[in-house]
Design an enzyme around this catalytic site. Structure first.
Site, mmCIF file in Angstrom:
data_model
loop_
_atom_site.group_PDB
_atom_site.id
_atom_site.type_symbol
_atom_site.label_atom_id
_atom_site.label_comp_id
_atom_site.label_asym_id
_atom_site.label_seq_id
_atom_site.Cartn_x
_atom_site.Cartn_y
_atom_site.Cartn_z
ATOM 1 N N ALA A 1 2.831 1.896 -3.231
ATOM 2 C CA ALA A 1 2.187 2.291 -4.296
ATOM 3 C C ALA A 1 1.761 3.944 -4.229
ATOM 4 C CB ALA A 1 0.634 1.315 -4.333
ATOM 5 N N ALA B 1 -11.887 0.944 14.502
ATOM 6 C CA ALA B 1 -12.875 0.335 14.210
ATOM 7 C C ALA B 1 -12.894 -1.055 14.957
ATOM 8 C CB ALA B 1 -12.849 0.469 12.695
ATOM 9 N N ARG C 1 0.565 6.016 17.664
ATOM 10 C CA ARG C 1 -0.011 6.748 16.467
ATOM 11 C C ARG C 1 -0.537 8.212 16.819
ATOM 12 N NH1 ARG C 1 2.230 3.039 14.222
ATOM 13 N NH2 ARG C 1 1.597 1.656 12.485
ATOM 14 N N GLY D 1 1.972 -6.368 21.345
ATOM 15 C CA GLY D 1 2.145 -5.660 22.739
ATOM 16 C C GLY D 1 1.411 -4.247 22.431
ATOM 17 N N GLY D 2 1.173 -3.985 21.372
ATOM 18 C CA GLY D 2 0.560 -2.478 21.318
ATOM 19 C C GLY D 2 1.486 -1.348 21.605
ATOM 20 N N ASP E 1 5.324 -3.234 10.878
ATOM 21 C CA ASP E 1 4.681 -2.153 11.209
ATOM 22 C C ASP E 1 5.677 -1.017 11.355
ATOM 23 O OD1 ASP E 1 2.597 -0.810 12.356
ATOM 24 O OD2 ASP E 1 2.604 -1.856 14.263
ATOM 25 N N VAL F 1 -1.594 -5.690 18.903
ATOM 26 C CA VAL F 1 -0.773 -6.513 17.960
ATOM 27 C C VAL F 1 0.577 -6.163 18.540
ATOM 28 C CG1 VAL F 1 0.132 -6.606 15.677
ATOM 29 C CG2 VAL F 1 -2.214 -6.304 15.885
ATOM 30 N N TYR G 1 0.794 -1.121 0.042
ATOM 31 C CA TYR G 1 0.084 0.023 -0.018
ATOM 32 C C TYR G 1 0.824 1.153 0.011
ATOM 33 C CZ TYR G 1 -3.252 3.556 2.225
ATOM 34 O OH TYR G 1 -4.168 4.540 2.456
ATOM 35 N N ALA G 2 1.828 1.377 0.917
ATOM 36 C CA ALA G 2 2.635 2.546 1.076
ATOM 37 C C ALA G 2 3.414 2.750 -0.274
ATOM 38 C CB ALA G 2 3.505 2.293 2.302
#
Ligand code: UDP
Length: 358
Positions: free
Chosen positions: A160, A205, A227, A222-223, A318, A220, A157-158
């Site tokens: 592209a 979501a 962000r 351990g979080g 990630d 995921v 995705y990134a």
């Protein structure tokens, strides 16, 4: 050309008009201006209340259709929000993700370069790639971009999106502005898995769905990733700050000559004051959920740690931190996101609980 808000002869094309950002942009344009809208999407459920508005024309289509692309590029301002942006699809359907995020927007950019439209293209903060926990502010025209190996198909995705940015920037005669969203959230974001969408949507979501279903929130790896969450309403205000430039008559045929303008620029749109780890986000959302529902914390399951590969599949990788520099938008457009994290989360979760029930 002037794009005055009270000029009813102006039509803005919104590609992805029925999506999360598109539905809020449509509402804002119809409320704050006299403009008309040409809206393109495959799904209109978020904008049912606008389908019969006499200032709107809608088309069920996507950018895979050349005739549709030509038609969209006839309008003087084109906002392209269309994309496959469901993280679990980046691994499972990389070719389709790349077509949607490179081939289609590149064709639209070509058509806008030919017609002279101003293309406002939505890219992503993921173009900053595999950032580490100690990455500092991400600065639009300075930060080095590093991605994982090709086997880490998370980056389909990134890469592209990044290629599209480079393509747009390389086109002669195109009036363009690129927006890099930093984790926009708000009402109508994504979907509830198994109800109105499949696969794994983005974290807000997912957490909201789990809370409504009484299931544990999944952290995921351990979080520990961070962000910066941004209200979609701040994002709409950013677009209006851009449109204001049009109001001022700065959209000329030779935008390259307009100094300190938002043309030929990529902007981070985010809120660095809202930075949080995903584990802290889980805690905050559980807390807000207890307040919305009037239940005790004991009734909500503890979060569970899962590995990225187990959760998303082979090829997951990630970004550990995504902190936007927002100086450019402040300097050129006098724009700064205002909405604090607690307000953003409460607003989003209240909407989600009201919409999907429990
Ligand atoms: N994440 C998580 N649990 C979930 C969904 C996502 O811990 O149910 C994590 C994910 O691994 C990433 C962060 O939350 O570290 C943000 O993920 P998201 O899919 O929302 O989008 P991104 O910011 O990575 O594009």
């Amino acid at each position: 050309m002037n794009f005055r808000f009270n000029d009813s002869s102006i039509t803005v094309a919104i590609v992805g008009c029925g999506g999360f950002i598109g539905c809020h942009l449509l509402d804002a344009i119809l409320t704050r201006t006299q403009w008309r809208v040409f809206g393109v999407d495959l799904d209109f459920y978020r904008i049912q209340h606008r389908l019969n508005d006499e200032r709107c024309e809608f088309m069920v289509a996507d950018l895979a259709d050349k005739n549709v692309v030509e038609r969209i590029a006839k309008y003087p301002v084109v906002v392209n929000l269309a994309a496959i942006c469901t993280p679990s699809r980046y691994m499972a359907e990389a070719p389709e993700v790349i077509r949607s995020n490179y081939d289609h927007p590149a064709a639209l950019a070509d058509a806008c370069a030919k017609s002279g439209s101003w293309l406002i293209h939505f890219s992503t903060s993921e173009i900053y790639g595999r950032t580490s926990a100690d990455s500092g502010l991400l600065v639009e025209d300075e930060t080095e971009l590093t991605f994982g190996p090709v086997t880490a198909s998370r980056w389909s995705y990134a890469t592209a999106k990044l290629l599209t940015e480079r393509y747009i920037a390389g086109l002669q005669n195109l009036k363009w502005t690129v927006v890099r969203p930093f984790n926009f959230v708000g009402p109508y974001m994504d979907y509830m898995p198994g109800v109105d969408g499949n696969g794994i949507p983005r974290v807000l979501a997912n957490f909201s769905s789990a809370l409504v279903r009484g299931e544990p929130l999944k952290l995921v790896n351990g979080g520990v990733a961070k962000r910066s969450f941004t209200s979609v309403f701040d994002a709409i205000d950013f677009l209006f700050a851009l449109f204001d430039v049009g109001q001022m008559g700065l959209v000329t045929d030779d935008v390259a000559k307009v100094e300190n303008s938002p043309f030929s620029q990529a902007f981070n749109v985010g809120n660095p004051d809202n930075e949080i780890t995903i584990a802290e986000l889980a805690w905050k959302m559980r807390q807000i959920f207890t307040e919305i529902k009037g239940v005790s914390m004991d009734s909500i399951p503890e979060p569970e740690v899962v590995s990225g590969v187990e959760y998303y599949g082979e090829g997951y990788d990630d970004s550990m931190r995504r902190l936007p520099s927002v100086d450019k938008a402040e300097r050129i457009l006098n724009f700064k996101a205002q909405t604090p994290l607690d307000v953003v989360l409460r607003e989003s979760l209240t909407w989600f609980v009201g919409h999907y029930g429990s």
